[in-house]
Design a protein around this motif. Structure first.
Motif, PDB file in Angstrom:
ATOM      1  N   ALA A  22       4.801  -0.452  -7.633  1.00 22.42           N
ATOM      2  CA  ALA A  22       3.700  -1.094  -6.922  1.00 22.42           C
ATOM      3  C   ALA A  22       4.062  -2.514  -6.491  1.00 22.42           C
ATOM      4  O   ALA A  22       3.450  -3.068  -5.576  1.00 22.42           O
ATOM      5  CB  ALA A  22       2.451  -1.123  -7.797  1.00 22.42           C
ATOM      6  N   VAL A  23       5.079  -3.089  -7.147  1.00 21.12           N
ATOM      7  CA  VAL A  23       5.503  -4.451  -6.817  1.00 21.12           C
ATOM      8  C   VAL A  23       6.889  -4.463  -6.181  1.00 21.12           C
ATOM      9  O   VAL A  23       7.135  -5.181  -5.211  1.00 21.12           O
ATOM     10  CB  VAL A  23       5.501  -5.343  -8.075  1.00 21.12           C
ATOM     11  N   PHE A  24       7.791  -3.658  -6.719  1.00 21.93           N
ATOM     12  CA  PHE A  24       9.181  -3.684  -6.260  1.00 21.93           C
ATOM     13  C   PHE A  24       9.611  -2.403  -5.539  1.00 21.93           C
ATOM     14  O   PHE A  24      10.792  -2.227  -5.272  1.00 21.93           O
ATOM     15  CB  PHE A  24      10.119  -3.919  -7.452  1.00 21.93           C
ATOM     16  N   GLY A  25       8.642  -1.535  -5.209  1.00 23.22           N
ATOM     17  CA  GLY A  25       9.051  -0.271  -4.589  1.00 23.22           C
ATOM     18  C   GLY A  25       8.160   0.226  -3.471  1.00 23.22           C
ATOM     19  O   GLY A  25       8.159   1.412  -3.155  1.00 23.22           O
ATOM     20  N   ILE A  26       7.393  -0.676  -2.832  1.00 20.70           N
ATOM     21  CA  ILE A  26       6.539  -0.224  -1.721  1.00 20.70           C
ATOM     22  C   ILE A  26       7.352  -0.161  -0.430  1.00 20.70           C
ATOM     23  O   ILE A  26       8.462  -0.699  -0.345  1.00 20.70           O
ATOM     24  CB  ILE A  26       5.315  -1.154  -1.530  1.00 20.70           C
ATOM     25  N   THR A  27       6.799   0.489   0.569  1.00 25.01           N
ATOM     26  CA  THR A  27       7.431   0.494   1.896  1.00 25.01           C
ATOM     27  C   THR A  27       7.117  -0.836   2.578  1.00 25.01           C
ATOM     28  O   THR A  27       5.951  -1.155   2.789  1.00 25.01           O
ATOM     29  CB  THR A  27       6.886   1.642   2.757  1.00 25.01           C
ATOM     30  N   PRO A  28       8.141  -1.628   2.887  1.00 25.46           N
ATOM     31  CA  PRO A  28       7.895  -2.968   3.452  1.00 25.46           C
ATOM     32  C   PRO A  28       7.115  -2.925   4.764  1.00 25.46           C
ATOM     33  O   PRO A  28       7.342  -2.061   5.609  1.00 25.46           O
ATOM     34  CB  PRO A  28       9.305  -3.525   3.674  1.00 25.46           C
ATOM     35  N   ASN A  29       6.191  -3.852   4.908  1.00 24.83           N
ATOM     36  CA  ASN A  29       5.409  -3.990   6.136  1.00 24.83           C
ATOM     37  C   ASN A  29       5.926  -5.216   6.891  1.00 24.83           C
ATOM     38  O   ASN A  29       5.659  -6.357   6.512  1.00 24.83           O
ATOM     39  CB  ASN A  29       3.928  -4.157   5.784  1.00 24.83           C
ATOM     40  N   GLU A  30       6.684  -4.978   7.964  1.00 23.65           N
ATOM     41  CA  GLU A  30       7.336  -6.074   8.682  1.00 23.65           C
ATOM     42  C   GLU A  30       6.335  -7.021   9.347  1.00 23.65           C
ATOM     43  O   GLU A  30       6.561  -8.233   9.403  1.00 23.65           O
ATOM     44  CB  GLU A  30       8.295  -5.511   9.744  1.00 23.65           C
ATOM     45  N   LYS A  31       5.229  -6.479   9.834  1.00 20.71           N
ATOM     46  CA  LYS A  31       4.236  -7.328  10.497  1.00 20.71           C
ATOM     47  C   LYS A  31       3.612  -8.319   9.516  1.00 20.71           C
ATOM     48  O   LYS A  31       3.384  -9.483   9.857  1.00 20.71           O
ATOM     49  CB  LYS A  31       3.151  -6.459  11.146  1.00 20.71           C
ATOM     50  N   ALA A  32       3.342  -7.845   8.312  1.00 23.78           N
ATOM     51  CA  ALA A  32       2.755  -8.728   7.297  1.00 23.78           C
ATOM     52  C   ALA A  32       3.744  -9.818   6.898  1.00 23.78           C
ATOM     53  O   ALA A  32       3.372 -10.985   6.739  1.00 23.78           O
ATOM     54  CB  ALA A  32       2.331  -7.919   6.072  1.00 23.78           C
ATOM     55  N   VAL A  33       5.016  -9.450   6.745  1.00 21.00           N
ATOM     56  CA  VAL A  33       6.048 -10.421   6.388  1.00 21.00           C
ATOM     57  C   VAL A  33       6.183 -11.469   7.490  1.00 21.00           C
ATOM     58  O   VAL A  33       6.246 -12.677   7.220  1.00 21.00           O
ATOM     59  CB  VAL A  33       7.404  -9.725   6.136  1.00 21.00           C
TER      60      VAL A  33
END
Length: 207
Positions: A22-33
């Motif tokens: 839930a902290v180190f294994g989600i699918t990254p969201n580029e827009k949020a970053v």
């Protein structure tokens, strides 16, 4: 739960640790970053830049020549924007560039950044990050032993004064505590170096 090797400060594997997906294994969201990085950089701007308008520069009170009959274009002041040493038209003035980002977007961004580092192998987990004395050479040796990059973010569970001061004058090294990790620092670092306790603290704060 993903497993990560745990190294000591000499670069030797001493254990493994399971960290929450839930902290180190989600699918990254580029827009949020992207939104979080732009927000961070905007909030760092001082906004103190300032230019003078035609009403603020000195001189120019008298009409330089009469309106008609000279062959010149009509002019009302030698401090109009088209004149050398004239005022600046539409130039920057002091302003506040900061703005707030939605809390859910900020949380998604930091989770995405941490997960991206973990997924591509740029997260290094160390059993503990603590020092008995103030010594830059010790931190340099530790970074070399664990395979750090040119730019590194070192995260501890609480402020480690000796580590912070020892790393302060090493180019490309930033230190912070788990509760103050931000998306920009994670994205900007080549390697994310975190102690086991700090990783657990991140799970507690962000999980």
């Amino acid at each position: 739960m993903a497993k990560f090797d745990v190294l000591d400060m000499n670069g030797k594997k001493v254990d493994t640790v399971e960290l929450s997906d839930a902290v180190f294994g989600i699918t990254p969201n580029e827009k949020a970053v992207h939104a979080a990085v732009v927000n961070f950089l905007a909030n760092q701007r001082q906004g103190t830049q300032s230019t003078k308008t035609r009403s603020e520069v000195s001189g120019g009170g008298r009409k330089p020549w009469r309106q008609k009959g000279t062959g010149h274009a009509r002019q009302g002041s030698i401090r109009a924007p088209q004149w050398t040493h004239g005022g600046i038209a539409l130039g920057p003035k002091p302003r506040d560039y900061s703005y707030r980002l939605n809390r859910k977007v900020k949380r998604l961004a930091i989770l995405s950044a941490l997960s991206a580092k973990a997924a591509c192998g740029d997260m290094i987990v160390v059993d503990k990050l603590a020092m008995d004395e103030y010594k830059t050479k010790t931190v340099v040796a530790m970074l070399s032993a664990i395979g750090a990059g040119k730019k590194n973010l070192i995260v501890t569970p609480a402020v480690e004064a000796k580590l912070v001061k020892s790393a302060a004058n090493i180019p490309g090294v930033t230190t912070t505590v788990a509760t103050s990790v931000n998306t920009y620092d994670v994205v900007n670092a080549d390697k994310f170096i975190v102690s086991v306790d700090a990783a657990k603290k991140l799970e507690e704060v962000l999980g």
